[in-house]
Scaffold this active site. Structure first.
Site, mmCIF file in Angstrom:
data_model
loop_
_atom_site.group_PDB
_atom_site.id
_atom_site.type_symbol
_atom_site.label_atom_id
_atom_site.label_comp_id
_atom_site.label_asym_id
_atom_site.label_seq_id
_atom_site.Cartn_x
_atom_site.Cartn_y
_atom_site.Cartn_z
ATOM 1 C CB SER A 144 -1.877 -0.537 4.083
ATOM 2 O OG SER A 144 -3.004 -0.694 3.268
ATOM 3 C CE1 TYR A 157 0.441 3.659 1.495
ATOM 4 C CE2 TYR A 157 -1.200 2.009 0.886
ATOM 5 C CZ TYR A 157 -0.723 2.957 1.787
ATOM 6 O OH TYR A 157 -1.402 3.196 2.951
#
Ligand SMILES: NC(=O)c1ccc[n+]([C@@H]2O[C@H](COP(=O)([O-])OP(=O)(O)OC[C@H]3O[C@@H](n4cnc5c(N)ncnc54)[C@H](O)[C@@H]3O)[C@@H](O)[C@H]2O)c1
Length: 265
Positions: A144, A157
């Site tokens: 990401s 995350y």
């Protein structure tokens, strides 16, 4: 002629979002597709869409944190389609309770590291022997934009997606010997069902309006200088298609940012 003719692709998290878009896109380009998701109803719905698009498909209910379930699913895919060439690891995502390191509840750690990092690790562990048997193949992992710049407040995350970058490079450095390429995509903000749900957006709102609303919400990570940092699952499925196809045969160990330049400037 399709860009993935004669290929067989196993896609995790294919019941929704980027995974679903990839399943349909890959099938249209000639690949047989195993649609694997922890939610069997979502997997079945995606599989129906793949069939409607004329693709060969296998529906599978699989939890990527469970090695035995993955093993069974990969074997079933190989038995059904005669082998497996490509693994696309879409299962993953941040959760709303993620926080900075000093504030986060460690339950978030267990869930997110298990799903994003261990799930990706296990799927590679189980799929690679099949890719080796096929004489080579491609792995497409999902990191990401949050792992490319230190601006995201969900530290669990971020750590999981950072781990996926290093892991992908290690895969590339090891399995080139078997003709296997491993790359990762680092998307920006993609209006998948999960992300839209958080923003209270739905598909019946015109896309321009949805993108505009999303841009107004996320200024820290991707700001007004990065209008291309907001997209829909098809935008990322297209990048995955390139990485899965032989068109990218020189690309190995790469992290492809698809975040409108947010990590570059
Ligand atoms: N959407 C974004 O803005 C964005 C941005 C950067 C990276 N990503 C990454 O892209 C990938 C796909 O994201 P998305 O937004 O399309 O996700 P999504 O939430 O729309 O879909 C994820 C799918 O994974 C499935 N899933 C969840 N847990 C699972 C498990 N244990 N085993 C198997 N399947 C499971 C869900 O049922 C769901 O169908 C994720 O890895 C995510 O971290 C997404």
């Amino acid at each position: 002629m399709g860009r993935l003719d004669d290929k067989v692709t196993f896609i995790t998290g294919a019941g929704s979002g980027i995974g679903r878009a990839a399943a349909i896109r890959f099938a249209r380009e000639g690949s047989a597709v195993a649609v694997a998701d922890i939610d069997g109803d979502l997997a079945a719905a995606t599989a129906d869409m793949v069939e409607e698009a004329g693709g060969r498909v296998l529906r599978q209910t699989v939890d990527v944190t469970d090695e035995t379930q993955l093993k069974d699913a990969l074997q079933e895919t190989a038995d059904q389609f005669g082998g497996v060439n490509t693994l696309v690891n879409c299962a993953g995502g941040s959760i709303a309770d993620d926080r900075s390191v000093t504030d986060v509840d460690l339950d978030v750690w267990d869930h997110t590291i298990d799903l994003d990092l261990k799930g990706t690790f296990l799927a590679c562990r189980v799929a690679i022997p099949h890719l080796q048997t096929a004489g080579g193949g491609a792995i497409v992992n999902f990191t990401s934009v949050v792992a490319l710049k230190g601006s995201f407040r969900g530290h669990v995350y971020t750590a999981a997606k950072g781990g996926i970058i290093s892991f992908t490079q290690a895969l590339a450095g090891q399995y080139w010997r078997d003709g296997i390429r491993a790359n990762a995509i680092a998307p920006g903000v993609i209006l998948s069902d999960r992300v839209q749900g958080r923003m209270q957006l739905t598909d019946d709102i015109p896309l321009d309006e949805r993108l505009e609303t999303a841009m107004k919400m996320n200024t820290r990570l991707i700001d007004e200088r990065h209008p291309f940092g907001y997209g829909v699952p098809d935008d990322i499925a297209n990048v995955a298609l390139f990485l899965a196809s032989d068109e990218s045969r020189m690309v190995n160990g790469a992290v492809i940012p698809a975040e409108g330049g947010a990590a570059a400037y």
